[in-house]
Design a protein around this motif. Sequence first.
Motif, PDB file in Angstrom:
ATOM      1  N   HIS A 120      58.867  -6.984   2.647  1.00 24.74           N
ATOM      2  CA  HIS A 120      58.965  -5.565   2.290  1.00 24.74           C
ATOM      3  C   HIS A 120      57.948  -5.159   1.232  1.00 24.74           C
ATOM      4  CE1 HIS A 120      62.879  -6.850   3.854  1.00 24.74           C
ATOM      5  NE2 HIS A 120      62.818  -5.692   4.474  1.00 24.74           N
ATOM      6  N   PHE A 121      57.732  -6.032   0.270  1.00 18.13           N
ATOM      7  CA  PHE A 121      56.722  -5.787  -0.771  1.00 18.13           C
ATOM      8  C   PHE A 121      56.471  -7.116  -1.456  1.00 18.13           C
ATOM      9  CE2 PHE A 121      60.939  -4.611  -2.318  1.00 18.13           C
ATOM     10  CZ  PHE A 121      61.076  -5.397  -3.454  1.00 18.13           C
ATOM     11  N   GLY A 122      55.428  -7.144  -2.271  1.00 11.83           N
ATOM     12  CA  GLY A 122      55.140  -8.386  -2.985  1.00 11.83           C
ATOM     13  C   GLY A 122      54.202  -9.293  -2.216  1.00 11.83           C
ATOM     14  N   HIS A 123      53.921 -10.447  -2.836  1.00 13.77           N
ATOM     15  CA  HIS A 123      52.932 -11.377  -2.294  1.00 13.77           C
ATOM     16  C   HIS A 123      53.385 -12.014  -0.975  1.00 13.77           C
ATOM     17  CE1 HIS A 123      49.903 -14.529  -2.248  1.00 13.77           C
ATOM     18  NE2 HIS A 123      50.879 -15.368  -1.980  1.00 13.77           N
ATOM     19  N   ARG A 124      52.439 -12.130  -0.040  1.00  9.24           N
ATOM     20  CA  ARG A 124      52.710 -12.921   1.161  1.00  9.24           C
ATOM     21  C   ARG A 124      51.650 -14.009   1.311  1.00  9.24           C
ATOM     22  NH1 ARG A 124      53.513 -11.007   7.432  1.00  9.24           N
ATOM     23  NH2 ARG A 124      55.272  -9.932   6.489  1.00  9.24           N
ATOM     24  N   HIS A 125      52.119 -15.168   1.667  1.00 12.39           N
ATOM     25  CA  HIS A 125      51.237 -16.302   1.971  1.00 12.39           C
ATOM     26  C   HIS A 125      50.254 -15.885   3.054  1.00 12.39           C
ATOM     27  CE1 HIS A 125      49.957 -20.354   2.705  1.00 12.39           C
ATOM     28  NE2 HIS A 125      50.434 -20.350   3.931  1.00 12.39           N
ATOM     29  N   SER A 126      48.980 -16.208   2.847  1.00  8.72           N
ATOM     30  CA  SER A 126      47.968 -15.628   3.721  1.00  8.72           C
ATOM     31  C   SER A 126      47.869 -16.323   5.080  1.00  8.72           C
ATOM     32  CB  SER A 126      46.618 -15.663   3.014  1.00  8.72           C
ATOM     33  OG  SER A 126      46.353 -16.978   2.606  1.00  8.72           O
ATOM     34  N   GLN A 127      48.157 -17.631   5.127  1.00  6.75           N
ATOM     35  CA  GLN A 127      48.036 -18.308   6.418  1.00  6.75           C
ATOM     36  C   GLN A 127      49.418 -18.572   6.972  1.00  6.75           C
ATOM     37  OE1 GLN A 127      46.028 -21.692   5.015  1.00  6.75           O
ATOM     38  NE2 GLN A 127      44.013 -20.747   5.155  1.00  6.75           N
ATOM     39  N   LEU A 128      49.515 -18.480   8.258  1.00  3.52           N
ATOM     40  CA  LEU A 128      50.824 -18.707   8.844  1.00  3.52           C
ATOM     41  C   LEU A 128      50.897 -20.067   9.526  1.00  3.52           C
ATOM     42  CD1 LEU A 128      51.536 -15.122  10.123  1.00  3.52           C
ATOM     43  CD2 LEU A 128      52.441 -16.249   8.105  1.00  3.52           C
ATOM     44  N   SER A 129      50.102 -20.986   9.050  1.00  2.00           N
ATOM     45  CA  SER A 129      50.213 -22.348   9.558  1.00  2.00           C
ATOM     46  C   SER A 129      51.553 -22.918   9.091  1.00  2.00           C
ATOM     47  CB  SER A 129      49.081 -23.201   9.024  1.00  2.00           C
ATOM     48  OG  SER A 129      49.168 -23.244   7.615  1.00  2.00           O
ATOM     49  N   VAL A 130      52.046 -23.896   9.770  1.00  2.00           N
ATOM     50  CA  VAL A 130      53.386 -24.393   9.470  1.00  2.00           C
ATOM     51  C   VAL A 130      53.308 -25.801   8.874  1.00  2.00           C
ATOM     52  CG1 VAL A 130      55.659 -24.839  10.437  1.00  2.00           C
ATOM     53  CG2 VAL A 130      54.240 -23.027  11.383  1.00  2.00           C
ATOM     54  N   PRO A 131      53.407 -25.910   7.535  1.00  2.00           N
ATOM     55  CA  PRO A 131      53.332 -27.250   6.943  1.00  2.00           C
ATOM     56  C   PRO A 131      54.536 -28.120   7.302  1.00  2.00           C
ATOM     57  CG  PRO A 131      53.118 -25.502   5.268  1.00  2.00           C
ATOM     58  CD  PRO A 131      53.556 -24.864   6.539  1.00  2.00           C
ATOM     59  N   ASP A 132      55.665 -27.485   7.581  1.00  2.00           N
ATOM     60  CA  ASP A 132      56.860 -28.274   7.864  1.00  2.00           C
ATOM     61  C   ASP A 132      57.306 -27.985   9.289  1.00  2.00           C
ATOM     62  OD1 ASP A 132      59.283 -29.428   8.135  1.00  2.00           O
ATOM     63  OD2 ASP A 132      60.175 -28.523   6.334  1.00  2.00           O
ATOM     64  N   GLU A 153      59.121 -20.640   6.848  1.00  2.00           N
ATOM     65  CA  GLU A 153      57.970 -21.264   6.197  1.00  2.00           C
ATOM     66  C   GLU A 153      57.131 -20.211   5.459  1.00  2.00           C
ATOM     67  OE1 GLU A 153      56.876 -24.329   4.760  1.00  2.00           O
ATOM     68  OE2 GLU A 153      58.540 -24.434   6.170  1.00  2.00           O
ATOM     69  N   MET A 154      57.026 -19.013   6.056  1.00  2.00           N
ATOM     70  CA  MET A 154      56.301 -17.932   5.385  1.00  2.00           C
ATOM     71  C   MET A 154      57.010 -17.557   4.084  1.00  2.00           C
ATOM     72  SD  MET A 154      56.149 -14.485   4.663  1.00  2.00           S
ATOM     73  CE  MET A 154      57.133 -13.511   5.789  1.00  2.00           C
ATOM     74  N   TYR A 155      58.355 -17.462   4.132  1.00  2.00           N
ATOM     75  CA  TYR A 155      59.099 -17.174   2.905  1.00  2.00           C
ATOM     76  C   TYR A 155      58.780 -18.220   1.830  1.00  2.00           C
ATOM     77  CZ  TYR A 155      62.590 -14.354   5.621  1.00  2.00           C
ATOM     78  OH  TYR A 155      63.237 -13.437   6.407  1.00  2.00           O
ATOM     79  N   ARG A 156      58.896 -19.475   2.242  1.00  2.00           N
ATOM     80  CA  ARG A 156      58.771 -20.559   1.249  1.00  2.00           C
ATOM     81  C   ARG A 156      57.381 -20.585   0.633  1.00  2.00           C
ATOM     82  NH1 ARG A 156      61.264 -26.141   3.375  1.00  2.00           N
ATOM     83  NH2 ARG A 156      61.109 -26.609   1.157  1.00  2.00           N
ATOM     84  N   CYS A 157      56.359 -20.432   1.461  1.00  2.00           N
ATOM     85  CA  CYS A 157      54.993 -20.485   0.921  1.00  2.00           C
ATOM     86  C   CYS A 157      54.711 -19.245   0.074  1.00  2.00           C
ATOM     87  CB  CYS A 157      53.978 -20.609   2.052  1.00  2.00           C
ATOM     88  SG  CYS A 157      54.134 -22.168   2.935  1.00  2.00           S
ATOM     89  N   SER A 158      55.159 -18.079   0.526  1.00  2.00           N
ATOM     90  CA  SER A 158      54.909 -16.841  -0.229  1.00  2.00           C
ATOM     91  C   SER A 158      55.555 -16.924  -1.602  1.00  2.00           C
ATOM     92  CB  SER A 158      55.481 -15.627   0.507  1.00  2.00           C
ATOM     93  OG  SER A 158      54.924 -15.512   1.782  1.00  2.00           O
ATOM     94  N   ARG A 159      56.790 -17.375  -1.654  1.00  2.00           N
ATOM     95  CA  ARG A 159      57.529 -17.424  -2.921  1.00  2.00           C
ATOM     96  C   ARG A 159      56.934 -18.478  -3.857  1.00  2.00           C
ATOM     97  NH1 ARG A 159      62.614 -15.381  -3.093  1.00  2.00           N
ATOM     98  NH2 ARG A 159      63.654 -17.258  -3.859  1.00  2.00           N
ATOM     99  N   SER A 160      56.526 -19.591  -3.289  1.00  2.00           N
ATOM    100  CA  SER A 160      55.979 -20.649  -4.139  1.00  2.00           C
ATOM    101  C   SER A 160      54.634 -20.259  -4.727  1.00  2.00           C
ATOM    102  CB  SER A 160      55.853 -21.945  -3.347  1.00  2.00           C
ATOM    103  OG  SER A 160      57.150 -22.368  -3.000  1.00  2.00           O
ATOM    104  N   GLU A 161      53.868 -19.450  -3.981  1.00  2.18           N
ATOM    105  CA  GLU A 161      52.585 -18.978  -4.520  1.00  2.18           C
ATOM    106  C   GLU A 161      52.784 -17.835  -5.503  1.00  2.18           C
ATOM    107  OE1 GLU A 161      50.153 -19.866  -0.367  1.00  2.18           O
ATOM    108  OE2 GLU A 161      50.599 -17.811  -0.944  1.00  2.18           O
ATOM    109  N   GLY A 162      53.775 -16.984  -5.234  1.00  2.70           N
ATOM    110  CA  GLY A 162      53.944 -15.767  -6.037  1.00  2.70           C
ATOM    111  C   GLY A 162      54.647 -15.988  -7.369  1.00  2.70           C
TER     112      GLY A 162
END
Lengths: 495, 96
Positions: A328-340, A348-357
């Motif tokens: 909805h707002f805030g930082h999003r992880h730029s790549q949608l590759s799936v580390p897990d 995975e997008m949630y986890r990467c976005s939150r960990s970067e932000g």
Amino acid sequence: MSLTEQSATELLQLLNQGEISSVELTQSYLDQIEAKDSQIGAFLRIDAKAALARAADIDTRRQSGKPLGKLAGLPVAVKDVLCDTETKTTCASRMLENFRPPYDSTVVAKLKAADAVLIGRTNMDEFAMGGSTENSAFQITRNPWDLERAPGGSSGGAAACVAGGMAPLSIGTDTGGSIRQPAGLCGVVGLKPTYGRVSRYGLVAFASSLDQVGPLANTTEDAALLLETIAGHDPLDSTSLDVPVPEYTATINRPLEGLRIGVVREHFATGLDPEVESAVRDAIKVYESLGATVKEISLPHSKYAVATYYVIAPSEASSNLARYDGVHFGHRHSQLSVPDPTSNSLVEMYRCSRSEGFGPEVKRRIMLGAYALSAGYYDAYYLKALKVRRLIRQDFDTAFEQVDLIASPVTAEPAFKIGQLADDPLSMYLVDLYTVSANLAGLPGVSLPCGFSSSGLPIGLQLQAKPLAEETLLRGAHMYQKATDWQSRKLDQLK
Amino acid sequence: MAITRADVEKVARLARLRLSEDELTSLTNELSQIVTYVDQLAEVDTDAVEPMTHAIELHNVFADDVVRPSLPREQALANAPSHNDQAYLVPPVLGD
């Protein structure tokens, strides 16, 4: 005396008498910011053009005799955690680096309606989590009294800008001491109102049952002026209290007759710096000389306050910060590759976005809260802490049957060095020892200068009162300020 | 109580965080330290104590049930990292 050395109350008089213009006043503060803030780092953003345009508009309206708001023409700094449609609201986080709120917080709306000149947005610990402002994702703020030291936090920018003469009034927020602790460490006045006294609408949530917005200023009178401007019931915040707001500035000069000051036995235990102890004990003697009676009281559960707080606040934070999902707002992880590969790509997008932000302290608190709320630990930690919270509140209820105000230190020591506690989260949490109880119990509390250490650092006195007794709190604090001259001591090293 | 690395990994998944190896190591230590400190709450007798969820305990607050304008779509989407002017865009929700 230069303009920026005067109190907001004096400046408002000069504005109303036509002795100075708001443009002149705003420019004086912008000049101070220009001269000092590259060293201090109190502000994240300044919009000089917008501030001067607003000041000019207020001057025009004043000249033509049009009705003006309560703070007409006074510059006010706002912590970067309250939504304002005219600027970003970042919470000093990468997560919200580009966030433009679609609405004004009620506090900002009230400041605008009062014709304040919103001069800039102040630095803070990321999402208000911390006690040193070192957790800001963008910059460090230095204590104006000693640039090697932290200003405290999380409202470190809010306190440092007032201490450094860069704003006469400033808005902070306090979840466990985040107004009172930096005010104490920077030698200014900071007040946390009763929970519900000031609307939280548009305040980016950290721990919703503890968060409260409040004023920082040079004097108790100025804090009263700012508090009566922002306080009041708000239908947009269902936890705001539907009770009238007294005109604090009208009564602040009336000394309290028969004042009873409580001194808490447990507050003077080991770990309290001897210079802080003696400054606070001297302040209590000042009250005695003003006719107050001093009574020793006990808050037997106060020793559990930090432990209780560091279950409840992170639990609420982990829940509140779940909204940062990169959608909805805030930082999003730029790549949608799936580390897990065991996880789907949305998660995975949630986890990467939150960990970067999020920065390290925010992650730590989210983890702590998620742990305390998780299956198997909920009863032992979260529910247990809520029960101890009630015991802490009951201690205060008993105490306030015997006394009107409780006097204590704000922190056990004066300002610590930048970096000193950065690698030791638990020690940083213990700095909140004297302040967290007021948030858990919902009480108002104020921090005001009561002396200096031998190395020239300010020492703070904390006064607490029962819920909705801000008037008593301010009158009591003002009695002390009138009888002493700590607040008039100026910063020399930055001149 | 000691917290294991496996606990931290599990909580990180629950909290929708992806932690690096270094973060997992430091958080295992830090959370253990903090939780050990918090464990002192166990010594407080709370048998007959009701939990206190809010600082000022409130009665229920009701809002009038009337239709009011909501945030225009354009504004609601303005801060979204990815949208198509109609809706938020997200990666596939179902696993492949």
